[in-house]
Design a protein around this motif. Structure first.
Motif, mmCIF file in Angstrom:
data_model
loop_
_atom_site.group_PDB
_atom_site.id
_atom_site.type_symbol
_atom_site.label_atom_id
_atom_site.label_comp_id
_atom_site.label_asym_id
_atom_site.label_seq_id
_atom_site.Cartn_x
_atom_site.Cartn_y
_atom_site.Cartn_z
ATOM 1 N N VAL A 167 2.726 49.474 16.937
ATOM 2 C CA VAL A 167 4.052 50.103 17.015
ATOM 3 C C VAL A 167 4.025 51.329 17.912
ATOM 4 C CG1 VAL A 167 4.882 49.191 14.830
ATOM 5 C CG2 VAL A 167 3.607 51.328 14.836
ATOM 6 N N GLY A 168 2.969 52.133 17.792
ATOM 7 C CA GLY A 168 2.910 53.358 18.573
ATOM 8 C C GLY A 168 2.817 53.122 20.061
ATOM 9 N N ALA A 169 2.028 52.132 20.473
ATOM 10 C CA ALA A 169 1.812 51.883 21.897
ATOM 11 C C ALA A 169 3.111 51.560 22.623
ATOM 12 C CB ALA A 169 0.812 50.748 22.087
ATOM 13 N N ALA A 170 4.028 50.890 21.956
ATOM 14 C CA ALA A 170 5.308 50.558 22.584
ATOM 15 C C ALA A 170 6.306 51.700 22.458
ATOM 16 C CB ALA A 170 5.876 49.291 21.951
ATOM 17 N N LEU A 171 6.387 52.315 21.280
ATOM 18 C CA LEU A 171 7.438 53.304 21.032
ATOM 19 C C LEU A 171 7.270 54.584 21.839
ATOM 20 C CD1 LEU A 171 7.937 53.009 17.154
ATOM 21 C CD2 LEU A 171 9.322 52.004 18.979
ATOM 22 N N VAL A 172 6.039 55.069 22.013
ATOM 23 C CA VAL A 172 5.864 56.379 22.635
ATOM 24 C C VAL A 172 6.263 56.390 24.105
ATOM 25 C CG1 VAL A 172 4.058 57.056 21.023
ATOM 26 C CG2 VAL A 172 3.407 55.985 23.191
ATOM 27 N N THR A 173 6.418 55.228 24.724
ATOM 28 C CA THR A 173 6.876 55.171 26.114
ATOM 29 C C THR A 173 8.269 54.556 26.224
ATOM 30 O OG1 THR A 173 5.662 53.092 26.395
ATOM 31 C CG2 THR A 173 4.557 55.119 27.103
ATOM 32 N N GLY A 174 8.979 54.489 25.094
ATOM 33 C CA GLY A 174 10.368 54.047 25.124
ATOM 34 C C GLY A 174 10.598 52.576 24.931
ATOM 35 N N GLY A 175 9.551 51.809 24.643
ATOM 36 C CA GLY A 175 9.714 50.383 24.395
ATOM 37 C C GLY A 175 10.167 50.091 22.984
ATOM 38 N N SER A 176 10.125 48.825 22.609
ATOM 39 C CA SER A 176 10.565 48.421 21.274
ATOM 40 C C SER A 176 9.546 47.483 20.653
ATOM 41 C CB SER A 176 11.945 47.742 21.328
ATOM 42 O OG SER A 176 11.917 46.621 22.192
ATOM 43 N N VAL A 177 9.656 47.314 19.328
ATOM 44 C CA VAL A 177 8.718 46.488 18.575
ATOM 45 C C VAL A 177 9.500 45.555 17.664
ATOM 46 C CG1 VAL A 177 6.765 46.454 16.978
ATOM 47 C CG2 VAL A 177 7.029 48.364 18.586
ATOM 48 N N THR A 196 2.596 50.364 29.004
ATOM 49 C CA THR A 196 3.881 50.076 28.366
ATOM 50 C C THR A 196 4.980 50.977 28.918
ATOM 51 O OG1 THR A 196 3.407 51.596 26.546
ATOM 52 C CG2 THR A 196 2.789 49.303 26.238
ATOM 53 N N GLY A 197 6.216 50.486 28.835
ATOM 54 C CA GLY A 197 7.376 51.239 29.289
ATOM 55 C C GLY A 197 8.627 50.801 28.564
ATOM 56 N N PRO A 198 9.782 51.386 28.921
ATOM 57 C CA PRO A 198 11.040 51.087 28.219
ATOM 58 C C PRO A 198 11.440 49.615 28.242
ATOM 59 C CG PRO A 198 11.279 53.072 29.547
ATOM 60 C CD PRO A 198 9.950 52.469 29.912
ATOM 61 N N SER A 199 10.971 48.849 29.229
ATOM 62 C CA SER A 199 11.371 47.436 29.309
ATOM 63 C C SER A 199 10.490 46.532 28.462
ATOM 64 C CB SER A 199 11.329 46.964 30.761
ATOM 65 O OG SER A 199 10.000 47.050 31.271
ATOM 66 N N ASP A 200 9.455 47.088 27.841
ATOM 67 C CA ASP A 200 8.540 46.264 27.056
ATOM 68 C C ASP A 200 9.018 46.074 25.629
ATOM 69 O OD1 ASP A 200 6.264 45.329 28.580
ATOM 70 O OD2 ASP A 200 5.754 47.443 28.880
ATOM 71 N N ARG A 201 8.735 44.893 25.102
ATOM 72 C CA ARG A 201 9.011 44.588 23.691
ATOM 73 C C ARG A 201 7.781 43.902 23.105
ATOM 74 N NH1 ARG A 201 14.752 42.349 22.374
ATOM 75 N NH2 ARG A 201 15.135 44.572 22.756
#
Length: 598
Positions: free
Chosen positions: A252-262, A230-235
């Protein structure tokens, strides 16, 4: 859509290495917990979106700021390290802000199932022994006032509700600072400190509250971030309950900790699923098997194949619908895994092998020792040899999955944190398994492992039953019955019959207009051995489901084949007549008296 074998192997190795790299930091920095990581993300990603919904959207900075208010409320209420607050709130961005803030202050947050009512809800609350209970606005009118009367001495608060309500927390939060907390203002919790109570689904009895440390919340979030890259461009699209570990921490954690969104949706909707995926431009979504099964049954949707989804991640996707699901909805990668909230091991099927739960790669086998041991259905316990030790299963032999428990600080991932109930905790530990004094966690799941190291689910311990001297897998029989014309879904379970050893098979069915009992009889006779053919059939309009879409099989099994215990049509297999016949009160009495021509 599938990768070449060499490319697939390289991709899987890269995923494992990313996950190891991200999670290694947790052991090295025990005071870097998830609330601290969210603060770091606020500094790195600022106004980039973090949590999105139709009702509320929070950027990374706003999520951190909102959580700080909850932490200061806990300090204002003089809540000490280890004190408990129950959270009863439907899926929304505020949900995560609430427990992040409270756990930053050292509070343990019990995530209550929003579907529980009456005695079941009070049971869950009493397990936690909370000082306070926070109830979301959408649930307040129904549950808030009764809890104020029944959940004493805990104080009950409304969250995101009517500010005129005397117990509304919002005006109090608004007066508190949203600045980052310093260690001097509030000591940092440690990774070994308890962060959450997450409840089992209660499919086989009353729910149990599993202990979840800050370390485990970090491991879950960062491991899945690494595996999915995951990265900032992921939702990520999340419609799973946030009171469970997958929907509330992993997704939620898998996306947020690398700057992504949920994208947080209150609940799953098959009709709106693909519209949501397209509207929010999601690249990932979290599933459980029943969600996929429901989507496959839906009529075609114009947006079901025009999306940017790159990975669907989840657990419980059966082999019978895996390829249909992936092909129809044009999912580039399915990342299946096996885990349980309280378990000290997981399995990962990054390669996308249909039907497999996952595996432990050889280079990690020493860190995650998982074994299958032979299981005795009669005693409902692993078999022991002459020396008293458990017996390992051979390749493709069915046994219970167990994992070694360690209290070594160098390997905290192998700890078993257990439940609030010490008795429930001890019942999950198997001792003197392969050597005197060793301890292993019992998963309660029967699996088989193929020659390539992939594990496959067979059944739950207690679901597999014995009839006519043979072990019957409810999962395997259900899959076979579902292939009969007109059967949309099936649950199979064993029921006791007076005067007979073991349990007889019973199938609860959801059927379509083309279903006939005659075809079911013929299909079972052709495809199942005599001992595995369902003797009883119950026809339902729909299954009663838990919040995570698990059918409540336990209640069906308890009702058995007594026509007085159900208004659903019941049938019994009449061997002499060669057909299923309606099971009425006179036939029921004959069966109970030992008349077994049926």
């Amino acid at each position: 859509m599938s990768q070449a074998p060499d490319e697939q192997s390289r991709s899987a190795l890269q995923a494992w290495m990313r996950a190891l790299e991200l999670t290694a930091q947790s052991a090295r920095q025990p005071q870097r917990t998830l609330p601290i990581v969210i603060d770091e993300c606020a500094g790195r990603f600022g106004d980039a979106p973090a949590l999105l919904s139709d009702q509320q959207c929070l950027s990374h900075r706003e999520l951190a700021m909102r959580s700080h208010r909850y932490a200061r409320w806990a300090l204002q209420e003089h809540l000490a390290k280890g004190d408990v607050v129950c959270l009863l709130m439907e899926n929304c961005p505020e949900y995560l802000a609430t427990w992040l803030g409270l756990t930053r202050a050292g509070v343990v947050v019990a995530l209550l199932n929003v579907h529980l009512r009456a005695d079941a809800l009070l049971h869950a609350i009493r397990l936690a022994k909370p000082k306070h209970i926070l109830v979301g606005a959408s649930l307040w009118s129904e549950l808030g006032p009764p809890l104020e009367q029944e959940a004493q001495p805990a104080r009950v608060w409304a969250v995101s509700g009517d500010a005129a309500t005397p117990t509304c927390l919002d005006p109090i939060l608004a007066r508190l600072s949203d600045a980052e907390l310093s260690p001097q203002e509030c000591p940092l919790p440690s990774g070994t400190d308890r962060a959450l109570y997450i409840y089992t689904s209660g499919t086989t009895g009353m729910p149990k509250a599993a202990n979840v440390s800050h370390f485990r919340a970090m491991q879950w979030s960062h491991w899945f971030a690494g595996m999915m890259g995951t990265g900032p461009s992921d939702r990520l699209y999340n419609c799973l309950p946030m009171y469970h570990s997958v929907g509330g921490v992993v997704a939620v954690g898998a996306a947020l900790v690398t700057g992504g969104s949920v994208v947080v949706r209150p609940r799953f909707s098959a009709r709106q699923f693909w519209d949501d995926i397209a509207r929010w431009d999601c690249t990932l979504f979290q599933y459980i098997g029943e969600l996929c099964r429901i989507l496959v049954k839906e009529p075609p949707h114009p947006r079901e194949a025009t999306h940017r989804i790159r990975i669907a991640c989840g657990n419980g996707l059966g082999a019978d619908i895996w390829e249909r699901f992936q092909d129809r909805f044009k999912i580039p990668q399915i990342f299946e895994f096996y885990a349980a909230t309280e378990a000290n091991f997981s399995l990962y099927n990054y390669e996308g092998k249909p039907g497999a739960l996952g595996r432990v790669p050889p280079f990690l086998a020493h860190r995650f020792p998982v074994k299958l041991v032979r299981f005795d259905v009669i005693s409902s316990a692993p078999m022991r040899d002459a020396s008293g030790h458990c017996v390992r299963c051979a390749a493709d032999e069915v046994g219970e999955a167990i994992s070694q428990v360690s209290m070594d600080d160098a390997n905290p991932a192998r700890r078993f944190e257990g439940y609030t109930d010490p008795g429930a905790t001890s019942s999950k530990i198997l001792r003197d398994v392969f050597a005197p004094g060793d301890a292993w966690y019992r998963s309660g799941d029967l699996m088989r492992r193929d020659g390539a190291g992939f594990f496959y689910f067979v059944d739950r311990v207690g679901d597999t039953f014995r009839w006519k001297g043979e072990n019957v897998s409810t999962t395997e029989v259900a899959a076979t019955v579902c292939a009969s014309p007109g059967v949309a879904d099936a649950l199979v379970y064993g029921v006791p019959v007076p005067g007979h050893d073991g349990r007889a098979g019973m199938a609860a069915l959801i059927t379509g207009p083309e279903f006939t009992l005659e075809q079911l009889w013929q299909h079972a006779d052709k495809t199942l051995p005599r001992y595995a053919r369902p003797l009883f059939v119950r026809l339902l309009r729909e299954f009663d489901l838990t919040g995570t879409f698990k059918p409540r099989k336990h209640e069906l099994a308890q009702a058995g084949f007594d026509p007085a215990a159900s208004t659903d049509p019941l049938y019994v297999r009449d061997s002499e007549a060669g057909r299923f016949v309606p099971l009425d009160a006179p036939i029921y009495r004959r069966l109970c008296a030992g008349d077994w021509r049926f």
